[in-house]
Write a protein that holds these residues in place. Sequence first.
Motif, mmCIF file in Angstrom:
data_model
loop_
_atom_site.group_PDB
_atom_site.id
_atom_site.type_symbol
_atom_site.label_atom_id
_atom_site.label_comp_id
_atom_site.label_asym_id
_atom_site.label_seq_id
_atom_site.Cartn_x
_atom_site.Cartn_y
_atom_site.Cartn_z
ATOM 1 N N UNK A 115 0.774 -1.232 0.000
ATOM 2 C CA UNK A 115 0.000 0.000 0.000
ATOM 3 C C UNK A 115 0.803 1.279 0.000
ATOM 4 N N UNK A 116 2.115 1.200 0.087
ATOM 5 C CA UNK A 116 2.898 2.426 0.051
ATOM 6 C C UNK A 116 2.931 3.027 -1.338
ATOM 7 N N UNK A 117 3.547 4.208 -1.425
ATOM 8 C CA UNK A 117 3.658 4.847 -2.725
ATOM 9 C C UNK A 117 3.880 6.342 -2.610
ATOM 10 N N UNK A 118 3.686 7.007 -3.738
ATOM 11 C CA UNK A 118 3.856 8.462 -3.824
ATOM 12 C C UNK A 118 2.488 9.126 -3.819
ATOM 13 N N UNK A 119 2.319 10.131 -2.978
ATOM 14 C CA UNK A 119 1.044 10.838 -2.880
ATOM 15 C C UNK A 119 1.322 12.318 -2.659
ATOM 16 N N UNK A 120 0.420 13.156 -3.126
ATOM 17 C CA UNK A 120 0.578 14.593 -2.933
ATOM 18 C C UNK A 120 0.168 15.000 -1.525
ATOM 19 N N UNK A 121 0.706 16.105 -1.048
ATOM 20 C CA UNK A 121 0.269 16.596 0.278
ATOM 21 C C UNK A 121 -1.246 16.751 0.322
ATOM 22 N N UNK A 122 -1.811 16.321 1.446
ATOM 23 C CA UNK A 122 -3.262 16.344 1.598
ATOM 24 C C UNK A 122 -3.940 15.080 1.139
ATOM 25 N N UNK A 123 -3.198 14.214 0.485
ATOM 26 C CA UNK A 123 -3.772 12.973 -0.024
ATOM 27 C C UNK A 123 -3.853 11.878 1.021
ATOM 28 N N UNK A 124 -4.270 10.700 0.561
ATOM 29 C CA UNK A 124 -4.480 9.561 1.458
ATOM 30 C C UNK A 124 -3.816 8.311 0.906
ATOM 31 N N UNK A 125 -3.436 7.444 1.814
ATOM 32 C CA UNK A 125 -2.944 6.113 1.483
ATOM 33 C C UNK A 125 -3.425 5.151 2.560
ATOM 34 N N UNK A 140 -4.874 3.592 7.836
ATOM 35 C CA UNK A 140 -5.461 4.575 6.931
ATOM 36 C C UNK A 140 -4.826 5.923 7.236
ATOM 37 N N UNK A 141 -4.178 6.498 6.237
ATOM 38 C CA UNK A 141 -3.456 7.751 6.424
ATOM 39 C C UNK A 141 -4.112 8.827 5.569
ATOM 40 N N UNK A 142 -4.666 9.825 6.229
ATOM 41 C CA UNK A 142 -5.321 10.945 5.552
ATOM 42 C C UNK A 142 -4.558 12.235 5.829
ATOM 43 N N UNK A 143 -4.850 13.238 5.031
ATOM 44 C CA UNK A 143 -4.218 14.559 5.194
ATOM 45 C C UNK A 143 -2.700 14.433 5.321
ATOM 46 N N UNK A 144 -2.123 13.678 4.422
ATOM 47 C CA UNK A 144 -0.687 13.405 4.500
ATOM 48 C C UNK A 144 0.129 14.669 4.290
ATOM 49 N N UNK A 145 1.244 14.719 4.994
ATOM 50 C CA UNK A 145 2.154 15.859 4.949
ATOM 51 C C UNK A 145 3.535 15.386 4.477
ATOM 52 N N UNK A 146 4.327 16.285 3.922
ATOM 53 C CA UNK A 146 5.689 15.882 3.511
ATOM 54 C C UNK A 146 6.483 15.244 4.640
ATOM 55 N N UNK A 147 6.250 15.680 5.862
ATOM 56 C CA UNK A 147 6.986 15.109 6.996
ATOM 57 C C UNK A 147 6.553 13.690 7.353
ATOM 58 N N UNK A 148 5.524 13.189 6.697
ATOM 59 C CA UNK A 148 5.130 11.787 6.868
ATOM 60 C C UNK A 148 5.957 10.863 5.983
ATOM 61 N N UNK A 162 8.201 -9.325 15.706
ATOM 62 C CA UNK A 162 8.399 -9.634 14.294
ATOM 63 C C UNK A 162 8.175 -8.366 13.490
ATOM 64 N N UNK A 163 8.956 -8.243 12.409
ATOM 65 C CA UNK A 163 8.911 -7.032 11.589
ATOM 66 C C UNK A 163 8.731 -7.370 10.119
ATOM 67 N N UNK A 164 8.026 -6.503 9.423
ATOM 68 C CA UNK A 164 7.934 -6.601 7.979
ATOM 69 C C UNK A 164 9.139 -5.951 7.333
ATOM 70 N N UNK A 165 9.186 -6.046 6.007
ATOM 71 C CA UNK A 165 10.354 -5.556 5.292
ATOM 72 C C UNK A 165 10.311 -4.049 5.054
ATOM 73 N N UNK A 166 9.158 -3.456 5.227
ATOM 74 C CA UNK A 166 9.020 -2.012 5.070
ATOM 75 C C UNK A 166 8.418 -1.630 3.735
ATOM 76 N N UNK A 167 7.671 -0.544 3.743
ATOM 77 C CA UNK A 167 7.107 0.002 2.517
ATOM 78 C C UNK A 167 7.312 1.515 2.516
ATOM 79 N N UNK A 168 7.719 2.034 1.374
ATOM 80 C CA UNK A 168 8.049 3.458 1.282
ATOM 81 C C UNK A 168 6.790 4.279 1.077
ATOM 82 N N UNK A 169 6.666 5.329 1.862
ATOM 83 C CA UNK A 169 5.611 6.327 1.682
ATOM 84 C C UNK A 169 6.298 7.662 1.416
ATOM 85 N N UNK A 170 5.979 8.257 0.289
ATOM 86 C CA UNK A 170 6.559 9.544 -0.081
ATOM 87 C C UNK A 170 5.435 10.539 -0.325
ATOM 88 N N UNK A 171 5.489 11.647 0.410
ATOM 89 C CA UNK A 171 4.485 12.695 0.272
ATOM 90 C C UNK A 171 5.172 13.910 -0.344
#
Length: 121
Positions: free
Chosen positions: A8-18, A81-89, A110-119
């Motif tokens: 579910x990670x990815x690139x989203x604009x500020x104010x967007x949701x993932x 659920x991540x709403x109102x995303x900011x660059x600092x997220x 236990x840990x997952x491998x990680x997913x990148x979120x870029x705002x």
Amino acid sequence: QVQLVESGGGLVQPGGSLRLSCAASGSIFSIYAMGWYRQAPGKERELVATITSGGSTNYADSVKGRFTISRDNAKNTVYLQMNSLKPEDTAVYNCHADLKAALHSDYDDYWGQGTQVTVSS
């Protein structure tokens, strides 16, 4: 063996949701807490949100009111659920589970491998 697989990670604009998902699979007897942590470049890993098997939640102050953690115990899956995303997220988000692999084993981390979120715009 236990695996935590995030999506579910990815690139989203500020104010967007993932929406992030993390499914635990393998040898699992019970899961107490599941949650999300994140680590931005040059910073230490920090807690984002956690949820217990009973549904009690805990959030970092920086995400309260914007992020919502939920869990499907039958599917051993946790969501963020991540709403109102900011660059600092922007960070790598890691799934965490505190679980027992067998009846007579201890609870372990236990840990997952990680997913990148870029705002970013």
